[in-house]
Motif scaffolding. Structure first.
Motif, short mmCIF file in Angstrom:
data_model
loop_
_atom_site.label_atom_id
_atom_site.label_comp_id
_atom_site.label_asym_id
_atom_site.label_seq_id
_atom_site.Cartn_x
_atom_site.Cartn_y
_atom_site.Cartn_z
N LEU A 99 0.83 -1.20 0.00
CA LEU A 99 0.00 0.00 0.00
C LEU A 99 0.87 1.26 0.00
N ASP A 100 1.93 1.24 0.80
CA ASP A 100 2.82 2.40 0.85
C ASP A 100 3.53 2.64 -0.49
N LEU A 101 3.65 1.58 -1.29
CA LEU A 101 4.24 1.70 -2.62
C LEU A 101 3.21 2.16 -3.66
N GLY A 102 1.98 2.37 -3.21
CA GLY A 102 0.93 2.84 -4.12
C GLY A 102 0.23 1.75 -4.89
N LEU A 103 0.30 0.51 -4.40
CA LEU A 103 -0.28 -0.63 -5.11
C LEU A 103 -1.61 -1.05 -4.50
N ALA A 104 -2.56 -1.42 -5.35
CA ALA A 104 -3.77 -2.10 -4.89
C ALA A 104 -3.38 -3.49 -4.43
N VAL A 105 -4.10 -4.04 -3.43
CA VAL A 105 -3.66 -5.28 -2.80
C VAL A 105 -4.81 -6.28 -2.64
N VAL A 106 -4.52 -7.52 -3.03
CA VAL A 106 -5.31 -8.69 -2.64
C VAL A 106 -4.43 -9.50 -1.70
N CYS A 107 -4.92 -9.81 -0.50
CA CYS A 107 -4.13 -10.59 0.46
C CYS A 107 -4.85 -11.89 0.77
N ASP A 108 -4.11 -12.99 0.68
CA ASP A 108 -4.67 -14.31 0.97
C ASP A 108 -5.01 -14.43 2.45
N LYS A 109 -5.76 -15.46 2.78
CA LYS A 109 -6.11 -15.69 4.18
C LYS A 109 -4.97 -16.40 4.91
N PRO A 110 -4.86 -16.22 6.22
CA PRO A 110 -5.59 -15.21 6.99
C PRO A 110 -5.09 -13.82 6.62
N PHE A 111 -6.00 -12.89 6.47
CA PHE A 111 -5.66 -11.53 6.05
C PHE A 111 -4.65 -10.90 7.01
N ALA A 112 -4.76 -11.22 8.27
CA ALA A 112 -3.82 -10.76 9.31
C ALA A 112 -3.88 -11.79 10.43
N LEU A 113 -3.02 -11.64 11.42
CA LEU A 113 -3.02 -12.58 12.55
C LEU A 113 -4.07 -12.25 13.59
N ASP A 114 -4.56 -11.00 13.60
CA ASP A 114 -5.62 -10.64 14.54
C ASP A 114 -6.38 -9.44 13.99
#
Length: 355
Positions: A99-114
């Protein structure tokens, strides 16, 4: 495949979105790269992986994509969006960096740890004005699409209980460390589907077994939804007798569908894609169809085709400002809030109430 220089999205002609992929392990290789390559709205430009073996696989399987070593190198290659398919404990850092590089993002699961980490990434994307989506591809499983259709049609009456299982028998080695344990790995899909079908949750109870590896397994999660329905969710790597994929109970009847699971994963691993299979993509044979039961009366229900191939075209449209992302990022926060409560419940042996 020769890529067109422009594609039609609705009535608008646009250039395909230049995509990068972070990671070329099992998920990147089978769940992301083939679907990106098959989507005319996307152009798989480069893949970030440091593995010599995986770079060679990439060269053989996607010769048009360049291998690079990092996210900044993906940005330098001119990508506009990235799909992140790496170990679970790297997801937040990579999402935020992209995101900080200006990119749109798709993130696989788990999206985050919490949930707090997920919320921070969601707020970051909102502040930067960039599309962000969790990769909840199993919303487009054939059997879950059928469950949703039956619910929307009122075939089962008012749904009172949703039973859902991701169970397999591979006790050695069991849950992969990269997934963060069965609750986060399988549970991310199980909880997301329950929330999509039945809405917000008011209480959570969970049980698990911690394996010798230190990772949780044999997970059971019971949810009480704000509307009164209940979800019973199970995930395991060591279940010798996997149960039905779904049993959905309503006031007018029940729907039951057994295994094996949706066939899109099987097809992708076998080297088939939506491009090679064409209009038959996602179709399930009659032997896998589920049944609606009302006491002694029952009948088979044709399973709707699976549609994982719709995710990336929808995300590409969002990148071009022509639609919403296919899965809202706040949905990942909602799922992780439930998973956080399940972790606490399994650890402390309590029922956790959610506001």
């Amino acid at each position: 495949m020769i890529r067109p220089r422009v594609v039609e999205v609705g009535s608008t002609v646009v250039e395909p979105v230049r995509f990068g992929l972070v990671g070329y392990g099992f998920g990147g290789r089978y769940f992301h790269a083939p679907l990106l390559a098959a989507a005319m709205e996307c152009d798989l430009v480069a893949v970030a992986t440091s593995s010599t073996e995986r770079r060679e696989l990439l060269r053989q399987e996607h010769p048009g994509a360049t291998a690079v070593g990092s996210l900044p190198e993906l940005a330098a290659a001119g990508v506009e969006a990235v799909a992140i398919s790496t170990p679970a404990d790297t997801h937040t850092a990579l999402t935020d960096q992209a995101l900080d590089l200006g990119l749109a993002v798709v993130c696989d699961k788990p999206f985050a740890l919490d949930a707090p980490a997920a919320q921070a990434s969601v707020e970051r994307a909102r502040r930067l004005g960039l599309p962000l989506a969790p990769y909840q591809n199993r919303r487009w499983d054939s059997d879950f699409r059928t469950v949703q259709a039956l619910a929307e049609a009122g075939t089962l009456g008012t749904i009172t209980r949703f039973e859902s299982r991701f169970e397999r028998f591979t006790p050695d080695p069991g849950p992969a460390p990269s997934g963060g344990g069965t609750l986060l790995d399988f549970g991310s899909h199980l909880v997301d589907q329950a929330l999509v079908l039945l809405g917000p949750v008011s209480s959570v109870y969970a049980e698990w077994r911690v394996r010798e590896s230190g990772l949780d397994d044999d997970v059971f999660v019971a949810l009480t939804h704000a509307g009164g329905a209940r979800s019973h969710l199970a995930g395991s790597w060591s279940e010798g007798a996997p149960g039905n994929r779904f049993r959905v109970t309503g006031t007018a009847g029940s729907y039951v569908v057994g295994g094996p699971m949706d066939g899109q994963e099987e097809a992708l691993v076998a080297g088939e894609t939506p491009a090679t299979r064409g209009p038959e993509w996602g179709a399930e044979p009659e032997a896998r169809w589920g049944r609606v039961l009302r006491g002694d009366h029952e009948y088979r229900v044709p399973t709707l085709p699976g549609a994982w191939d719709t995710f990336y075209p929808a995300f590409a449209a969002a990148v071009r400002g022509l639609g919403a992302v296919p899965v809202e990022p706040q949905d990942a926060v909602a799922s992780l809030t439930v998973l956080d409560a399940a972790r606490r419940s399994a650890t402390e042996g309590v029922v956790v109430r959610l506001g």
